[in-house]
Design a protein around this motif. Sequence first.
Motif, short mmCIF file in Angstrom:
data_model
loop_
_atom_site.label_atom_id
_atom_site.label_comp_id
_atom_site.label_asym_id
_atom_site.label_seq_id
_atom_site.Cartn_x
_atom_site.Cartn_y
_atom_site.Cartn_z
N LEU A 99 1.17 19.42 -0.11
CA LEU A 99 0.43 20.54 -0.72
C LEU A 99 -0.66 20.04 -1.66
O LEU A 99 -1.69 20.70 -1.85
CB LEU A 99 1.38 21.47 -1.48
N ALA A 100 -0.43 18.87 -2.24
CA ALA A 100 -1.39 18.34 -3.23
C ALA A 100 -2.58 17.67 -2.56
O ALA A 100 -3.68 17.63 -3.12
CB ALA A 100 -0.68 17.34 -4.14
N LYS A 101 -2.37 17.17 -1.36
CA LYS A 101 -3.38 16.31 -0.73
C LYS A 101 -3.91 16.84 0.60
O LYS A 101 -4.93 16.35 1.09
CB LYS A 101 -2.78 14.91 -0.49
N GLY A 102 -3.17 17.81 1.20
CA GLY A 102 -3.49 18.16 2.59
C GLY A 102 -4.15 19.51 2.79
O GLY A 102 -4.39 19.92 3.92
N THR A 134 -7.69 16.52 -4.70
CA THR A 134 -6.26 16.52 -5.01
C THR A 134 -5.90 17.66 -5.94
O THR A 134 -6.54 17.84 -6.98
CB THR A 134 -5.89 15.19 -5.68
N ALA A 135 -4.88 18.43 -5.54
CA ALA A 135 -4.34 19.46 -6.44
C ALA A 135 -3.40 18.73 -7.40
O ALA A 135 -2.21 18.52 -7.09
CB ALA A 135 -3.60 20.54 -5.65
N ARG A 136 -3.94 18.28 -8.52
CA ARG A 136 -3.22 17.35 -9.41
C ARG A 136 -1.98 18.00 -10.04
O ARG A 136 -0.94 17.33 -10.15
CB ARG A 136 -4.13 16.83 -10.50
N PRO A 179 0.82 -1.23 0.00
CA PRO A 179 0.00 0.00 0.00
C PRO A 179 0.85 1.27 0.00
O PRO A 179 1.83 1.36 0.73
CB PRO A 179 -0.81 -0.13 1.28
N LEU A 180 0.43 2.22 -0.83
CA LEU A 180 1.05 3.55 -0.88
C LEU A 180 0.27 4.43 0.11
O LEU A 180 -0.94 4.61 -0.06
CB LEU A 180 0.94 4.11 -2.30
N LEU A 181 0.95 4.93 1.12
CA LEU A 181 0.26 5.68 2.19
C LEU A 181 0.65 7.15 2.18
O LEU A 181 1.79 7.50 1.90
CB LEU A 181 0.60 5.09 3.56
N PHE A 182 -0.30 8.00 2.51
CA PHE A 182 -0.01 9.40 2.81
C PHE A 182 -1.08 9.89 3.80
O PHE A 182 -2.11 9.21 4.01
CB PHE A 182 0.03 10.26 1.54
#
Length: 226
Positions: free
Chosen positions: A119-122, A102-104, A40-43
């Motif tokens: 910055l993209a996800k939070g 998401t700021a893609r 799993p890729l986690l953030f």
Amino acid sequence: MGAVSKPLSRFWEWGRNIVCVGRNYAEHAKEMGSAPPAEPLLFLKPSSAYVREGAPIVRPYYCRALHHEVELGVVVGRGARAVPRDAAMQHVAGYALCLDMTARDTQDECKRKGLPWTLAKGFGTSCAVSDFVPKEQIPDPHKLQIWLKVNGKMRQEGDTSSMIFSIPYLISYISHIFPLEEGDLILTGSPKGVGAVEVDDEIEAGIRDVVSVRFKVAQEAPESKI
Ligand SMILES: CC(=O)CC(=O)C(=O)O
Ligand SMILES: [Mg+2]
């Protein structure tokens, strides 16, 4: 962590972690030009990222490509530390329909520069959530359809049976890295069909026959720039 007086059905008020899983649907990984992950890729998202119906999703000032990602959220009902997969579901209190906004464009730049996705996800309002759905209302969370429309047009329809890593696997995996706590939310990943939304668009999304949400998209006020 200090005691919380609010009921778990208002998990978004607990100030707990939002643990996000990326590329958990093969077709979405493919549309993003990525291979399915071996693990799993986690953030994480800050707990201040929550937004509820009645308030808008706000495109951050630095973003020109705000994307929707509809996801099944899992609300942790009992702390979990290094739990085995076959005991994991005992730690689930319920579910929610979530949008991992998401700021893609920012994410693409972060990927290019090898930077974290914060910055993209939070950003504020990057985690839109529905009402809490008690686990008793969902006999099998791997047999749900999640969907998302923009301005009445269907954009995403996914089946949680297509997850690469199941909810028990995710709970066990995460709990072996850091303890999960009551009130934490796990976003289990987006199916294919992610795309851009513009200011004044209306997003509708839901878990079919269970719960749905509706959000407008707004632009962050220019005076909020640094
Ligand atoms: C590339 C991503 O943004 C991963 C993600 O959030 C997902 O749901 O997959
Ligand atoms: Mg996501």
